[in-house]
Design a protein around this motif. Structure first.
Motif, mmCIF file in Angstrom:
data_model
loop_
_atom_site.group_PDB
_atom_site.id
_atom_site.type_symbol
_atom_site.label_atom_id
_atom_site.label_comp_id
_atom_site.label_asym_id
_atom_site.label_seq_id
_atom_site.Cartn_x
_atom_site.Cartn_y
_atom_site.Cartn_z
ATOM 1 N N ALA A 169 0.668 -1.308 0.389
ATOM 2 C CA ALA A 169 0.236 0.046 -0.032
ATOM 3 C C ALA A 169 1.373 1.038 -0.288
ATOM 4 O O ALA A 169 0.201 1.780 -0.581
ATOM 5 C CB ALA A 169 -0.821 0.128 1.298
ATOM 6 N N VAL A 170 1.715 1.138 0.138
ATOM 7 C CA VAL A 170 2.891 2.281 0.641
ATOM 8 C C VAL A 170 4.493 2.326 -0.262
ATOM 9 O O VAL A 170 5.157 3.072 -0.105
ATOM 10 C CB VAL A 170 3.462 2.955 2.059
ATOM 11 C CG1 VAL A 170 1.612 3.232 2.782
ATOM 12 C CG2 VAL A 170 3.808 1.465 2.836
ATOM 13 N N SER A 171 4.331 1.264 -1.015
ATOM 14 C CA SER A 171 5.403 1.170 -2.190
ATOM 15 C C SER A 171 5.595 2.360 -2.699
ATOM 16 O O SER A 171 7.209 2.508 -2.953
ATOM 17 C CB SER A 171 5.461 -0.086 -2.617
ATOM 18 O OG SER A 171 4.420 -0.635 -3.045
ATOM 19 N N GLY A 172 4.541 2.673 -3.115
ATOM 20 C CA GLY A 172 5.361 4.482 -4.127
ATOM 21 C C GLY A 172 5.737 5.673 -3.359
ATOM 22 O O GLY A 172 6.857 6.049 -3.526
ATOM 23 N N PHE A 173 5.652 5.383 -1.787
ATOM 24 C CA PHE A 173 6.381 6.683 -0.937
ATOM 25 C C PHE A 173 7.629 5.907 -0.825
ATOM 26 O O PHE A 173 8.274 6.767 -0.499
ATOM 27 C CB PHE A 173 5.507 6.796 0.364
ATOM 28 C CG PHE A 173 6.544 7.332 2.178
ATOM 29 C CD1 PHE A 173 6.107 9.002 1.039
ATOM 30 C CD2 PHE A 173 6.988 6.830 2.359
ATOM 31 C CE1 PHE A 173 6.541 9.190 1.814
ATOM 32 C CE2 PHE A 173 7.169 7.217 3.550
ATOM 33 C CZ PHE A 173 7.364 8.831 3.417
ATOM 34 N N HIS A 174 7.783 4.399 -0.387
ATOM 35 C CA HIS A 174 8.939 4.255 -0.312
ATOM 36 C C HIS A 174 9.578 4.749 -1.463
ATOM 37 O O HIS A 174 11.272 4.911 -0.716
ATOM 38 C CB HIS A 174 8.881 2.322 -0.023
ATOM 39 C CG HIS A 174 7.886 1.879 0.717
ATOM 40 N ND1 HIS A 174 7.933 0.467 1.881
ATOM 41 C CD2 HIS A 174 8.332 2.974 2.911
ATOM 42 C CE1 HIS A 174 7.619 0.299 2.305
ATOM 43 N NE2 HIS A 174 7.305 1.692 3.435
ATOM 44 N N ARG A 175 9.537 4.381 -2.319
ATOM 45 C CA ARG A 175 10.332 4.631 -3.799
ATOM 46 C C ARG A 175 10.771 5.404 -4.027
ATOM 47 O O ARG A 175 11.839 6.434 -4.717
ATOM 48 C CB ARG A 175 9.607 3.970 -5.122
ATOM 49 C CG ARG A 175 9.593 2.536 -5.303
ATOM 50 C CD ARG A 175 9.360 2.050 -6.958
ATOM 51 N NE ARG A 175 9.038 -0.005 -6.263
ATOM 52 C CZ ARG A 175 10.403 -0.092 -7.153
ATOM 53 N NH1 ARG A 175 11.803 -0.014 -6.205
ATOM 54 N NH2 ARG A 175 9.999 -1.435 -6.123
ATOM 55 N N ALA A 176 10.054 6.544 -3.756
ATOM 56 C CA ALA A 176 10.052 8.225 -3.433
ATOM 57 C C ALA A 176 10.908 8.542 -2.361
ATOM 58 O O ALA A 176 12.021 9.524 -2.627
ATOM 59 C CB ALA A 176 8.462 9.435 -3.598
ATOM 60 N N VAL A 177 10.916 8.114 -1.573
ATOM 61 C CA VAL A 177 11.964 7.832 0.006
ATOM 62 C C VAL A 177 13.100 7.690 -0.592
ATOM 63 O O VAL A 177 14.824 8.785 -0.263
ATOM 64 C CB VAL A 177 11.703 7.304 0.948
ATOM 65 C CG1 VAL A 177 12.918 7.606 2.194
ATOM 66 C CG2 VAL A 177 10.793 8.494 1.228
ATOM 67 N N LEU A 178 13.449 6.493 -1.420
ATOM 68 C CA LEU A 178 14.744 6.261 -1.412
ATOM 69 C C LEU A 178 15.087 6.858 -2.537
ATOM 70 O O LEU A 178 16.697 7.251 -2.861
ATOM 71 C CB LEU A 178 14.569 4.258 -2.080
ATOM 72 C CG LEU A 178 14.353 3.285 -1.747
ATOM 73 C CD1 LEU A 178 14.223 2.361 -1.956
ATOM 74 C CD2 LEU A 178 15.428 3.439 -0.200
ATOM 75 N N ASP A 179 14.418 7.404 -3.608
ATOM 76 C CA ASP A 179 15.202 8.290 -4.767
ATOM 77 C C ASP A 179 15.524 9.859 -4.054
ATOM 78 O O ASP A 179 16.747 10.225 -4.537
ATOM 79 C CB ASP A 179 13.747 8.329 -6.190
ATOM 80 C CG ASP A 179 13.449 8.222 -6.923
ATOM 81 O OD1 ASP A 179 14.464 6.647 -6.416
ATOM 82 O OD2 ASP A 179 12.079 7.408 -6.975
ATOM 83 N N ALA A 180 14.927 10.150 -3.393
ATOM 84 C CA ALA A 180 14.982 11.482 -2.971
ATOM 85 C C ALA A 180 16.503 11.308 -1.528
ATOM 86 O O ALA A 180 17.474 12.327 -1.943
ATOM 87 C CB ALA A 180 13.898 12.258 -2.102
ATOM 88 N N ALA A 181 16.235 10.038 -1.548
ATOM 89 C CA ALA A 181 17.423 10.441 -0.087
ATOM 90 C C ALA A 181 18.964 9.546 -1.549
ATOM 91 O O ALA A 181 19.791 9.761 -0.913
ATOM 92 C CB ALA A 181 17.589 8.637 0.731
ATOM 93 N N GLU A 182 18.797 9.369 -2.635
ATOM 94 C CA GLU A 182 19.925 8.969 -3.103
ATOM 95 C C GLU A 182 20.893 7.929 -2.528
ATOM 96 O O GLU A 182 22.430 8.435 -2.507
ATOM 97 C CB GLU A 182 20.725 10.241 -3.831
ATOM 98 C CG GLU A 182 20.166 10.908 -4.444
ATOM 99 C CD GLU A 182 20.450 12.448 -4.815
ATOM 100 O OE1 GLU A 182 21.967 12.537 -4.570
ATOM 101 O OE2 GLU A 182 19.696 13.483 -5.711
#
Length: 316
Positions: free
Chosen positions: A301-314
């Motif tokens: 349910a929250v995998s989109g947010f997870h990926r956004a966090v990883l992209d932002a954190a590089e």
């Protein structure tokens, strides 16, 4: 499948390639139970716990064929469920039939890896795996073998290849016993015989630390007598009837004439090579494999947010 692989397996010294190739992915996953641990186990692997449990059941007078199939069913279910076994499912609140259904789903994922007779035996054993097993005495050598490390790859005249952490002899003997049961149908062998041989084929290492092939070569002419003497000492820890069953099976280590010997030697060499391949894969493991092949950040349910966090954190 070639014509040779399609012939009845285990006859005339034939090596049945098709069934062996089919089994290897399952054997590899079962072997990982050497590295699975759970809370409250004192750091003992799932494989070592199963090794000791099997010896305890044998000492209590259990039938080797039945113990072999139960141990194998638990191993196949554990290939995907890891530490979530039947007793854990019951403690989590599942009814017995619900726990069996979970185990069945896990075993069914490997239905095409074993012969039809073996698959039926595994399914039939699952209802016996949902309650805590009765605790009982374990032969002294069993605990020692779980503490005795394997030597790893050695060659006379060369330094040994050290890998960490090393597996124990309990890990290895359990794996060979279980692999042997899974391959018994392929080689027309009795599951109980192969299981007993796998569990007991390193009894001498309860006293003799493992220096591998290189150490055995240096022992030279002493090796046979030392192995025989230490094996007799270990067998003395067993009830006489059980020792009388195990001792003649150990002679099968010296050849491949009997079906049980072929199943055992196939299981033994596969475990030794798969163990080395495990260390090689672990050494070459990359984060991309976890992210891309194993879906470390899996759909939810929250995998989109997870990926956004990883992209932002590089993180890469």
């Amino acid at each position: 499948m070639t014509q040779a692989a399609a012939r009845p397996a285990g006859r005339d010294g034939e090596v049945p390639g098709g069934p062996l190739r089919a089994a290897v992915p399952l054997l590899r996953e079962i072997g990982d139970l050497k590295r699975v641990r759970t809370a409250g186990s004192g750091g003992v692997s799932m494989a070592e716990r199963a090794f000791c449990r099997s010896w305890a059941e044998l000492v209590r007078g259990g039938a080797p064929d039945r113990i072999a199939v139960r141990a194998c069913a638990a191993a196949v279910a554990g290939a995907r469920l890891a530490g979530i076994d039947g007793p854990v499912l019951r403690r989590c609140g599942l009814a017995a039939d619900e726990a069996v259904a979970v185990l069945e789903r896990s075993v069914a994922q490997h239905a095409d890896r074993v012969g039809p007779v073996t698959a039926g035996l595994l399914r039939g054993a699952l209802p016996d795996l949902v309650e805590d097993p009765d605790e009982g005495p374990v032969p002294g050598f069993a605990a020692v073998l779980c503490a005795q490390p394997r030597a790893g790859a050695t060659c006379p005249g060369r330094p040994r290849l050290m890998v960490e952490p090393p597996e124990s002899h309990g890990d290895h003997c359990w794996a060979v016993a279980v692999y042997g049961v899974l391959l018994a149908e392929t080689f027309d062998a009795a599951p109980g015989d192969v299981f007993l041989l796998g569990l007991s084929h390193h009894l001498h290492n309860a006293v003799l630390p493992d220096a591998g092939f290189a150490g055995e070569e240096l022992l030279g002419g002493h090796l046979s007598a030392v192995r025989a003497r230490l094996t007799r000492q270990a067998l003395a820890d067993l009830p006489p009837a059980l020792a009388a069953c195990v001792e003649p099976l150990l002679a099968l280590r010296e050849g491949v004439d009997a079906p049980a010997a072929r199943a055992f030697h196939a299981a033994d060499v596969l475990d030794r090579v798969l163990q080395v391949r495990h260390h090689a894969r672990a050494a070459a493991f990359t984060a991309e494999q976890a992210l891309e092949e194993l879906d470390l950040v899996h759909p939810c349910a929250v995998s989109g947010f997870h990926r956004a966090v990883l992209d932002a954190a590089e993180t890469g």
